[in-house]
Design an enzyme around this catalytic site. Sequence first.
Site, PDB file in Angstrom:
ATOM      1  N   ASP A  95       0.861  -1.174   0.000  1.00  0.00           N
ATOM      2  CA  ASP A  95       0.000   0.000   0.000  1.00  0.00           C
ATOM      3  C   ASP A  95       0.900   1.227   0.000  1.00  0.00           C
ATOM      4  O   ASP A  95       1.786   1.344   0.851  1.00  0.00           O
ATOM      5  CB  ASP A  95      -0.842  -0.049   1.288  1.00  0.00           C
ATOM      6  CG  ASP A  95      -2.161   0.664   1.152  1.00  0.00           C
ATOM      7  OD1 ASP A  95      -2.177   1.730   0.526  1.00  0.00           O
ATOM      8  OD2 ASP A  95      -3.161   0.158   1.697  1.00  0.00           O
ATOM      9  N   ASP A 190      -3.036   4.771  -2.219  1.00  0.00           N
ATOM     10  CA  ASP A 190      -4.014   5.410  -1.354  1.00  0.00           C
ATOM     11  C   ASP A 190      -4.486   6.755  -1.928  1.00  0.00           C
ATOM     12  O   ASP A 190      -3.659   7.551  -2.383  1.00  0.00           O
ATOM     13  CB  ASP A 190      -3.323   5.654   0.009  1.00  0.00           C
ATOM     14  CG  ASP A 190      -4.279   6.077   1.089  1.00  0.00           C
ATOM     15  OD1 ASP A 190      -5.237   5.336   1.366  1.00  0.00           O
ATOM     16  OD2 ASP A 190      -4.067   7.162   1.679  1.00  0.00           O
ATOM     17  N   GLU A 241      -6.850   3.800  -5.218  1.00  0.00           N
ATOM     18  CA  GLU A 241      -8.045   4.108  -4.434  1.00  0.00           C
ATOM     19  C   GLU A 241      -8.507   5.507  -4.815  1.00  0.00           C
ATOM     20  O   GLU A 241      -7.764   6.470  -4.689  1.00  0.00           O
ATOM     21  CB  GLU A 241      -7.742   4.055  -2.937  1.00  0.00           C
ATOM     22  CG  GLU A 241      -9.022   4.138  -2.117  1.00  0.00           C
ATOM     23  CD  GLU A 241      -8.837   4.764  -0.749  1.00  0.00           C
ATOM     24  OE1 GLU A 241      -9.677   4.515   0.128  1.00  0.00           O
ATOM     25  OE2 GLU A 241      -7.868   5.517  -0.538  1.00  0.00           O
ATOM     26  N   HIS A 315     -10.704  -2.054   5.210  1.00  0.00           N
ATOM     27  CA  HIS A 315     -10.459  -1.592   6.584  1.00  0.00           C
ATOM     28  C   HIS A 315     -11.143  -0.265   6.918  1.00  0.00           C
ATOM     29  O   HIS A 315     -11.058   0.193   8.046  1.00  0.00           O
ATOM     30  CB  HIS A 315      -8.948  -1.458   6.787  1.00  0.00           C
ATOM     31  CG  HIS A 315      -8.372  -0.440   5.851  1.00  0.00           C
ATOM     32  ND1 HIS A 315      -8.260  -0.651   4.494  1.00  0.00           N
ATOM     33  CD2 HIS A 315      -7.915   0.818   6.062  1.00  0.00           C
ATOM     34  CE1 HIS A 315      -7.760   0.427   3.912  1.00  0.00           C
ATOM     35  NE2 HIS A 315      -7.537   1.328   4.844  1.00  0.00           N
ATOM     36  N   ASP A 316     -11.775   0.378   5.928  1.00  0.00           N
ATOM     37  CA  ASP A 316     -12.493   1.636   6.181  1.00  0.00           C
ATOM     38  C   ASP A 316     -14.001   1.428   6.236  1.00  0.00           C
ATOM     39  O   ASP A 316     -14.753   2.379   6.402  1.00  0.00           O
ATOM     40  CB  ASP A 316     -12.216   2.655   5.062  1.00  0.00           C
ATOM     41  CG  ASP A 316     -10.767   3.103   5.018  1.00  0.00           C
ATOM     42  OD1 ASP A 316     -10.120   3.137   6.074  1.00  0.00           O
ATOM     43  OD2 ASP A 316     -10.294   3.428   3.904  1.00  0.00           O
TER      44      ASP A 316
HETATM   45  O1  TEU Z   1      -9.025   6.228   2.811  1.00  0.00           O
HETATM   46  C1  TEU Z   1      -9.538   7.235   2.017  1.00  0.00           C
HETATM   47  C2  TEU Z   1     -10.848   7.777   2.394  1.00  0.00           C
HETATM   48  O2  TEU Z   1     -11.123   8.938   2.168  1.00  0.00           O
HETATM   49  C3  TEU Z   1     -11.882   6.963   3.001  1.00  0.00           C
HETATM   50  O3  TEU Z   1     -11.899   5.640   2.850  1.00  0.00           O
HETATM   51  C4  TEU Z   1     -12.124   7.420   4.374  1.00  0.00           C
HETATM   52  O4  TEU Z   1     -11.473   6.685   5.349  1.00  0.00           O
HETATM   53  C5  TEU Z   1     -13.596   7.333   4.606  1.00  0.00           C
HETATM   54  O5  TEU Z   1     -14.248   7.641   3.437  1.00  0.00           O
HETATM   55  C6  TEU Z   1     -13.999   8.340   5.602  1.00  0.00           C
HETATM   56  O6  TEU Z   1     -15.394   8.304   5.694  1.00  0.00           O
HETATM   57  C7  TEU Z   1      -7.676   5.972   2.752  1.00  0.00           C
HETATM   58  C8  TEU Z   1      -7.315   4.831   3.679  1.00  0.00           C
HETATM   59  O7  TEU Z   1      -7.922   3.660   3.217  1.00  0.00           O
HETATM   60  C9  TEU Z   1      -7.709   5.206   5.067  1.00  0.00           C
HETATM   61  O8  TEU Z   1      -7.550   4.151   5.972  1.00  0.00           O
HETATM   62  C10 TEU Z   1      -6.874   6.407   5.454  1.00  0.00           C
HETATM   63  O9  TEU Z   1      -7.273   6.872   6.705  1.00  0.00           O
HETATM   64  C11 TEU Z   1      -6.989   7.535   4.437  1.00  0.00           C
HETATM   65  O10 TEU Z   1      -6.894   7.102   3.106  1.00  0.00           O
HETATM   66  C12 TEU Z   1      -5.881   8.535   4.642  1.00  0.00           C
HETATM   67  O11 TEU Z   1      -4.670   7.999   4.230  1.00  0.00           O
END
Ligand code: TEU
Length: 528
Positions: A95, A190, A241, A315-316
Amino acid sequence: MNELGYFVYQIYPKSFCDTTGNGIGDINGIISKLDYIKDLGFDYIWITPMYISPQKDNGYDVADYYNIDPLFGSNEDFDNLVMQANKRGLKIMMDMVFNHTSSEHTWFKKALSGDKKYMDYYIFNDNKTNWESKFGGNAWEYVEHLDKYYLHLFDVSQPDLNWENQDLRQELYKIVNYWIDKGVSGFRFDVINLISKNYPLKDGKNDGRLEYTDGPRIHEFLQELRANTFKDKEGFLTVGEMSSTSINECIKYASPKRDELDTVFHFHHLKVDYKDNLKWSKDYFDFELLKELFKTWQTKMQTNDVVDTLFWSNHDQPRIASRFIKATSRDQQITKNKTYAILMYMMRGISYIYQGEELGLENLVFESIDDVVDIESINFYNSSNMDNKTKLDILSQKSRDNGRSPMIWHKDGGFSTNTPWIKYSNIDNNLFDQQTDENSTYNFYKNMIKLKKNDEVLKYGNIKFIDHSNLLIYIREYNNIKYLIIANMFDQTHSFKTNFSDIIFNNNATTDKDNITLSPFSSIILKV
Ligand code: TEU
């Protein structure tokens, strides 16, 4: 073409398997489970960031891109992981967090000390704009001794990088090449569509996102990244992403003709339970919208020869087992787990399955805010004026912590010999019990992966959707062989009339001549 049958397993290392007894998962834990992942039928493993980090955002705040955080092990452990995985025919995807670093990164420390070279690696400005941080509040932080603001689209400890700076871009490509040389076979990038900001920086509409989402130089940056790094790598897989993107942009990002990325994650289908577009809402599910999104994205990606990604969780996200319509009994829950998997992974694309999804792991129940670890969730709790009980209920449905609960390997949890850093979800979903139960969610996932991998229609077939007010229905067709996939996402019975010649897979549906009755949460794959 082979790639349409790929299955990728996502590991969130903190919650996967702990071998040191400190309550936090580690690389040796991942190595100890490689046979488990291989046996399920996966091709790739994507591991979320393990680089040195203060862990304010669980590794998405990188302080040193070249070294593994001792929390997870060492660079040698990582080499061993790649070797052990490759030996089993599994490939490792890392990642890469390139929209921002941690404020602990030496570049940012030098920037804060006033070093002009490094200040230009970040986005410092005399004024702030109205842009909002994704984690709440304004996205600019004032630094008094510099009399300037710096941009952080995420936490204040995650300053945004300035991709306009060519030296910085070269530094980032060097990092990618370092890990390629270590034997990794792919990357997940990311929030990569946020890296190109619109200059001059100014206030934007609403939260300002149009000023930096799919920005003016994004395609140029991605083409340059590829040309300088993974361009000619065999068997390499990249996925970007994408935050709040559009289908037309995604087609560009992942078009094989454009030399940017191989695939993208887009999230519109995971916002169909956001009432009025608000994440922090509960008990809502827009089925019409979900159907429309699947149809539009799948067909448009197919028409443009772009490979889509299929996923329900990461994970989100909250756990798919607990999402949308609730099951009311254990049997119903297992039927639901299977149907939701069928309807997603039998579509056209590369499948991403998040650790624990194959066990049907469920959301957490939060009794108090002290149970909550995630920075985004805590920010919501502290800033919202809803009553505390409602906030905790909403967190039990939507918090990112739900997806971060530990793997449940045994009846006693089995993730660690110590108290895990975050609590377990429903222990009834443990692997141990499911392995010997042929009807379990776990055994189903294993069979489902095999089914798709060995079936050209399910892998390569054209997809076409059939509209039905209560059922999700689509056809896959390849070399004149046609399958009909019918899924009932609801807790009520619905039926559908069709002729068919064979049943490929049946999860609690009944057939009587041309009448297919789908009991709550059931599904069926027919040859027609
Ligand atoms: O996530 C990006 C992101 O904007 C979302 O998935 C966010 O966590 C969610 O929409 C909020 O409601 C990525 C990563 O997957 C995440 O874990 C990180 O916190 C984020 O980027 C910052 O690097």
